[in-house]
Write a protein that holds these residues in place. Structure first.
Motif, PDB file in Angstrom:
ATOM      1  N   ALA A  12       0.628  -1.384   0.037  1.00 25.81           N
ATOM      2  CA  ALA A  12       0.036   0.106   0.164  1.00 25.81           C
ATOM      3  C   ALA A  12       0.752   1.173   0.037  1.00 25.81           C
ATOM      4  O   ALA A  12       0.356   2.264  -0.695  1.00 25.81           O
ATOM      5  CB  ALA A  12      -0.832  -0.123   1.220  1.00 25.81           C
ATOM      6  N   GLU A  31      11.673   3.260   4.863  1.00 27.83           N
ATOM      7  CA  GLU A  31      11.521   2.016   4.973  1.00 27.83           C
ATOM      8  C   GLU A  31      12.629   1.296   6.062  1.00 27.83           C
ATOM      9  O   GLU A  31      13.631   1.532   5.839  1.00 27.83           O
ATOM     10  CB  GLU A  31      11.388   1.167   3.792  1.00 27.83           C
ATOM     11  N   LYS A  39       5.497  -7.335   3.802  1.00 19.42           N
ATOM     12  CA  LYS A  39       5.086  -8.716   4.057  1.00 19.42           C
ATOM     13  C   LYS A  39       5.313  -9.372   2.644  1.00 19.42           C
ATOM     14  O   LYS A  39       5.243 -10.837   2.771  1.00 19.42           O
ATOM     15  CB  LYS A  39       3.659  -8.818   4.412  1.00 19.42           C
ATOM     16  N   PRO A  54       2.219 -13.473   1.829  1.00 19.51           N
ATOM     17  CA  PRO A  54       0.930 -13.730   0.782  1.00 19.51           C
ATOM     18  C   PRO A  54       1.520 -14.729  -0.183  1.00 19.51           C
ATOM     19  O   PRO A  54       2.683 -14.827  -0.757  1.00 19.51           O
ATOM     20  CB  PRO A  54       0.682 -12.439   0.151  1.00 19.51           C
ATOM     21  N   LEU A  56      -1.280 -16.150  -2.228  1.00 18.31           N
ATOM     22  CA  LEU A  56      -2.349 -16.397  -3.257  1.00 18.31           C
ATOM     23  C   LEU A  56      -2.604 -14.899  -4.040  1.00 18.31           C
ATOM     24  O   LEU A  56      -2.905 -13.739  -3.154  1.00 18.31           O
ATOM     25  CB  LEU A  56      -3.640 -16.707  -2.270  1.00 18.31           C
ATOM     26  N   VAL A 249      11.306   5.241  10.902  1.00 12.50           N
ATOM     27  CA  VAL A 249      10.854   6.361  11.390  1.00 12.50           C
ATOM     28  C   VAL A 249      10.480   6.151  13.090  1.00 12.50           C
ATOM     29  O   VAL A 249       9.948   5.330  13.524  1.00 12.50           O
ATOM     30  CB  VAL A 249       9.475   7.074  10.730  1.00 12.50           C
ATOM     31  N   ASN A 282       2.069   3.803   6.213  1.00 10.43           N
ATOM     32  CA  ASN A 282       1.671   2.632   5.597  1.00 10.43           C
ATOM     33  C   ASN A 282       1.999   1.585   6.773  1.00 10.43           C
ATOM     34  O   ASN A 282       2.028   0.419   6.628  1.00 10.43           O
ATOM     35  CB  ASN A 282       2.435   2.166   4.459  1.00 10.43           C
ATOM     36  N   GLY A 473      -2.977  -2.636   5.231  1.00 12.77           N
ATOM     37  CA  GLY A 473      -3.923  -3.823   5.893  1.00 12.77           C
ATOM     38  C   GLY A 473      -4.511  -3.445   7.143  1.00 12.77           C
ATOM     39  O   GLY A 473      -5.523  -3.960   7.397  1.00 12.77           O
ATOM     40  N   GLY A 480      -4.988  -7.931   3.117  1.00 14.95           N
ATOM     41  CA  GLY A 480      -5.006  -8.663   1.711  1.00 14.95           C
ATOM     42  C   GLY A 480      -4.628  -7.755   0.617  1.00 14.95           C
ATOM     43  O   GLY A 480      -4.770  -6.467   0.763  1.00 14.95           O
ATOM     44  N   LEU A 481      -3.721  -8.317  -0.341  1.00 16.28           N
ATOM     45  CA  LEU A 481      -3.156  -7.467  -1.251  1.00 16.28           C
ATOM     46  C   LEU A 481      -4.201  -6.548  -2.098  1.00 16.28           C
ATOM     47  O   LEU A 481      -4.197  -5.331  -2.212  1.00 16.28           O
ATOM     48  CB  LEU A 481      -2.272  -8.338  -2.257  1.00 16.28           C
TER      49      LEU A 481
HETATM   50  P1  FAD Z   1       3.276  -4.124   5.178  1.00 14.68           P
HETATM   51  O1  FAD Z   1       3.501  -5.206   4.060  1.00 14.68           O
HETATM   52  O2  FAD Z   1       2.734  -4.466   6.414  1.00 14.68           O
HETATM   53  O3  FAD Z   1       4.490  -3.229   5.158  1.00 14.68           O
HETATM   54  C1  FAD Z   1       4.594  -2.114   6.159  1.00 14.68           C
HETATM   55  C2  FAD Z   1       5.877  -1.636   6.078  1.00 14.68           C
HETATM   56  O4  FAD Z   1       5.976  -0.701   7.010  1.00 14.68           O
HETATM   57  C3  FAD Z   1       7.076  -2.616   6.152  1.00 14.68           C
HETATM   58  O5  FAD Z   1       7.904  -2.797   5.035  1.00 14.68           O
HETATM   59  C4  FAD Z   1       7.742  -2.122   7.608  1.00 14.68           C
HETATM   60  O6  FAD Z   1       9.073  -2.518   7.571  1.00 14.68           O
HETATM   61  C5  FAD Z   1       7.392  -0.860   7.582  1.00 14.68           C
HETATM   62  N1  FAD Z   1       7.494   0.049   8.784  1.00 14.68           N
HETATM   63  C6  FAD Z   1       6.790  -0.294   9.538  1.00 14.68           C
HETATM   64  N2  FAD Z   1       7.281   0.732  10.706  1.00 14.68           N
HETATM   65  C7  FAD Z   1       8.276   1.521  10.287  1.00 14.68           C
HETATM   66  C8  FAD Z   1       8.760   2.642  10.757  1.00 14.68           C
HETATM   67  N3  FAD Z   1       8.604   3.071  12.055  1.00 14.68           N
HETATM   68  N4  FAD Z   1       9.587   3.297   9.791  1.00 14.68           N
HETATM   69  C9  FAD Z   1      10.027   2.638   8.638  1.00 14.68           C
HETATM   70  N5  FAD Z   1       9.169   1.817   7.948  1.00 14.68           N
HETATM   71  C10 FAD Z   1       8.366   1.046   8.907  1.00 14.68           C
HETATM   72  N6  FAD Z   1      -2.831 -11.404   1.316  1.00 14.68           N
HETATM   73  C11 FAD Z   1      -3.025 -11.904   0.294  1.00 14.68           C
HETATM   74  O7  FAD Z   1      -4.026 -10.923  -0.512  1.00 14.68           O
HETATM   75  N7  FAD Z   1      -3.090 -13.378  -0.091  1.00 14.68           N
HETATM   76  C12 FAD Z   1      -2.379 -13.957   0.662  1.00 14.68           C
HETATM   77  O8  FAD Z   1      -2.134 -15.292   0.477  1.00 14.68           O
HETATM   78  C13 FAD Z   1      -1.959 -13.798   2.011  1.00 14.68           C
HETATM   79  N8  FAD Z   1      -1.271 -14.426   2.874  1.00 14.68           N
HETATM   80  C14 FAD Z   1      -0.586 -13.761   3.857  1.00 14.68           C
HETATM   81  C15 FAD Z   1       0.288 -14.705   4.634  1.00 14.68           C
HETATM   82  C16 FAD Z   1       0.972 -14.156   5.475  1.00 14.68           C
HETATM   83  C17 FAD Z   1       1.876 -14.970   6.503  1.00 14.68           C
HETATM   84  C18 FAD Z   1       1.141 -12.853   5.794  1.00 14.68           C
HETATM   85  C19 FAD Z   1       1.956 -12.244   7.053  1.00 14.68           C
HETATM   86  C20 FAD Z   1       0.136 -11.895   5.271  1.00 14.68           C
HETATM   87  C21 FAD Z   1      -0.613 -12.503   4.191  1.00 14.68           C
HETATM   88  N9  FAD Z   1      -1.479 -11.799   3.283  1.00 14.68           N
HETATM   89  C22 FAD Z   1      -2.127 -12.284   2.305  1.00 14.68           C
HETATM   90  C23 FAD Z   1      -1.836 -10.176   3.682  1.00 14.68           C
HETATM   91  C24 FAD Z   1      -0.930  -9.252   3.064  1.00 14.68           C
HETATM   92  O9  FAD Z   1       0.454  -9.754   3.004  1.00 14.68           O
HETATM   93  C25 FAD Z   1      -0.997  -7.809   3.794  1.00 14.68           C
HETATM   94  O10 FAD Z   1      -2.362  -7.545   4.046  1.00 14.68           O
HETATM   95  C26 FAD Z   1      -0.438  -6.769   3.033  1.00 14.68           C
HETATM   96  O11 FAD Z   1       1.024  -7.341   2.452  1.00 14.68           O
HETATM   97  C27 FAD Z   1      -0.064  -5.507   3.907  1.00 14.68           C
HETATM   98  O12 FAD Z   1       0.752  -4.632   3.159  1.00 14.68           O
HETATM   99  P2  FAD Z   1       0.534  -3.286   3.675  1.00 14.68           P
HETATM  100  O13 FAD Z   1       0.824  -2.232   2.741  1.00 14.68           O
HETATM  101  O14 FAD Z   1      -0.300  -3.122   4.766  1.00 14.68           O
HETATM  102  O15 FAD Z   1       1.981  -3.178   4.409  1.00 14.68           O
END
Ligand code: FAD
Length: 507
Positions: A12, A31, A39, A54, A56, A249, A282, A473, A480-481
């Motif tokens: 995101a 980051e 994730k 993820p 799927l 951050v 994010n 998320g 979810g993606l």
């Molecule tokens: P995230 O991927 O949570 O990234 C947030 C980023 O912020 C990270 O890189 C972190 O390092 C960074 N960050 C945090 N705090 C700080 C800070 N203070 N300073 C700088 N950087 C920071 N979704 C699907 O669609 N299909 C699937 O099959 C699926 N399976 C999953 C299986 C697992 C094991 C997991 C963990 C998740 C799964 N999901 C799946 C869910 C999906 O992965 C997440 O909903 C999505 O990737 C979350 O993305 P996001 O943008 O919220 O950020």
């Protein structure tokens, strides 16, 4: 140009960076990790590569949309293909079912294997699709916190069809009513786990998830799931977004301006201060408030909402091939209600459902020839202080291996699965929390276990700090993606309506 600082390069955060850059802003992403994707990261064990999270992919059109917005051809940078069989299901009583993506083929297979009339399955899928069309555009694609969202013909139409949304039944009750047959009910109930919920509590509205897999389809990206993060990072870079990796951050800087404080920049862990006109987080919304805004007022009730489930994951390098497996495989527990009961109690049951995903089936480079990279996942409760993960892992690992050997027909063999595991890494909810910085290791932010869940997610902007926005998320519309990609779209929309970028004049 207005300057926007984004905390986190998860999917995101990347999508938000691309969108805001295309709106004309100067965008910098901070980051904590050394790569983009969050994730969607990658784990390398010897000669085996794994997607950390993820496995799927659904709704890849939301990824394509970003390339198209930037005037690029998506296929030039990110390619994927549709799976014919979305999942291979196995039960302890020997029942096996290949779930074909095509609804008609799936329904016919269900009729052949389980004796449930194909028509009943098609009707159930169609009902899920109807729920999606009635509510999806409102609940998933728009801010729920903007009055305009509610004053549309779509909402008016949905209100006349409320009885079709199954809001007063649980997902499990809907499936019992519509499908009846226990194997099929369990198969459909499993869709609740796609957003980390419990089918025995989640509202029947969630039956729309089956439509995503069997109507819209399941896909595999060339190069595996981490390729998604890499492709979006590449696009953001080409557009001129600046990235700061290994840069955590530590604080969102605010200044009192009028009635409420306003976000004016970021303080980094090394104490450097970076000034911005707007800030997008994010990062998990709970940690954003707890760690980066300790003195600002916070939406306590929203932040205290029940989390989604987490996972126990075994990443196994397996030095032989199991032709009886497909890309996605499920080995069901015998008592699904007991399994979710254990999760509610904060622990794991003795016979958990086991998900095995093998990306080397479609990406040769992920494992040596004749070998496979197994991502073995069990639903786990979100982290609590009472859990003893080392004991739970030891016990569960043994049970999972026994279950897989039994159900694959390799029980008692000298060279079974156990001997074939040559690389191993294990993530439990506490590892997931530490590694992905998700509160309590929740995979999908807050759970969707009650009817109010959609309304109680954190909005995409702050009600307490001006100039602060959220995507990812843990905020609306959820985890979810596909939903994370939508959260970036909604957040950009909310921001540009509130503070148009073109007309923005920095102080
Ligand atoms: P995230 O991927 O949570 O990234 C947030 C980023 O912020 C990270 O890189 C972190 O390092 C960074 N960050 C945090 N705090 C700080 C800070 N203070 N300073 C700088 N950087 C920071 N979704 C699907 O669609 N299909 C699937 O099959 C699926 N399976 C999953 C299986 C697992 C094991 C997991 C963990 C998740 C799964 N999901 C799946 C869910 C999906 O992965 C997440 O909903 C999505 O990737 C979350 O993305 P996001 O943008 O919220 O950020």
């Amino acid at each position: 140009l207005p300057r926007i600082g984004i905390i986190g390069a998860g999917i995101a955060g990347l999508a938000a960076a691309i969108r805001l850059r295309l709106e004309g802003a100067h965008v910098e992403v901070f980051e904590a990790a050394d790569t983009a994707g969050g994730k969607l990261g990658e784990l390398v064990l010897g000669e085996y590569r794994f997607g950390i999270g993820p496995s799927l992919l659904t709704m890849p059109e939301y990824i394509d949309e970003l390339f198209e917005l930037a005037g690029e051809v998506p296929g030039d940078h990110f390619r994927y293909r549709r799976l014919d069989t979305v999942c291979r299901y196995a039960w302890e009583d020997g029942t096996r079912l290949d779930a074909r993506a095509n609804p008609k083929a799936f329904a016919e297979e269900v009729e052949r294997v389980l004796g449930v009339p194909a028509q009943r399955v098609l009707k159930t899928l169609a009902h899920g699709e109807e729920k999606y069309h009635l509510t999806g555009r409102t609940f998933l694609e728009k801010s729920l916190h903007t009055p305009g969202t509610w004053l549309t013909p779509e909402v008016g139409h949905a209100l006349t069809r409320l009885h079709r949304l199954d809001l007063t039944r649980t997902l499990h009750q809907v499936h019992e009513r519509d499908l009846g047959e226990p194997h099929l009910v369990q198969l459909f109930d499993r869709f609740a786990t796609y957003n980390g919920s419990n089918p025995y509590r989640a509202p029947g509205l969630l039956s729309m998830i089956a439509h995503f897999e069997h109507g819209a389809g399941a896909f595999v990206p060339e190069g595996g799931m981490p390729a998604i993060g890499r492709a979006l990072y590449g696009l953001a870079e080409r557009l001129g977004v600046a990235f700061h990796f290994e840069t955590r951050v530590a604080e969102i800087l605010t200044q009192k301006q009028g009635r409420r404080p306003r976000a004016v920049g970021l303080r980094l862990e090394d104490d450097r201060q970076m000034l911005f006109d707007r800030v997008v987080s994010n990062m998990d919304v709970f940690f954003t408030h707890e760690r980066l805004l300790p003195d600002a007022p916070a939406p306590r009730r929203v932040l205290a909402r029940e989390k989604s489930t987490s996972a126990l994951i075994f990443y196994w390098g397996v030095n032989k091939s199991f032709p009886e497996l497909d890309v996605h495989n499920i080995f069901f527990s015998e008592d699904y209600a007991a399994e979710f009961g254990a999760l509610e109690a904060g622990t794991l049951c003795d016979d958990p459902t086991v998900y095995v995903s093998i990306s080397s089936r479609y990406d040769d480079s992920a494992a040596p020839a004749g070998s496979e990279n197994w991502f073995v996942m069990i639903n786990a409760p979100f982290a609590t202080p009472e859990q003893d993960w080392s004991a739970l892992i030891e016990r569960t690992r043994e049970r999972v291996i026994q279950k897989l050997e039994r159900m694959l027909g390799h029980e008692g063999e000298k060279a079974g699965l156990r001997e074939a595991i040559v690389e191993e890494c294990v993530f439990d909810p506490t590892t997931i929390e530490a590694r992905t910085l998700s509160h309590l290791g929740a995979l999908y932010g807050t759970s969707s276990n009650d009817r109010m869940a959609a309304f109680m997610r954190h909005p995409n902007d702050s009600r307490h700090v001006d100039g602060l926005y959220f995507c990812g998320g843990s905020v609306h519309p959820g985890g979810g993606l596909p939903l994370c990609l939508l959260s970036a779209r909604i957040m950009t929309d909310v921001m540009t309506r509130r503070e148009p970028l073109a007309r923005h004049t920095p102080d």
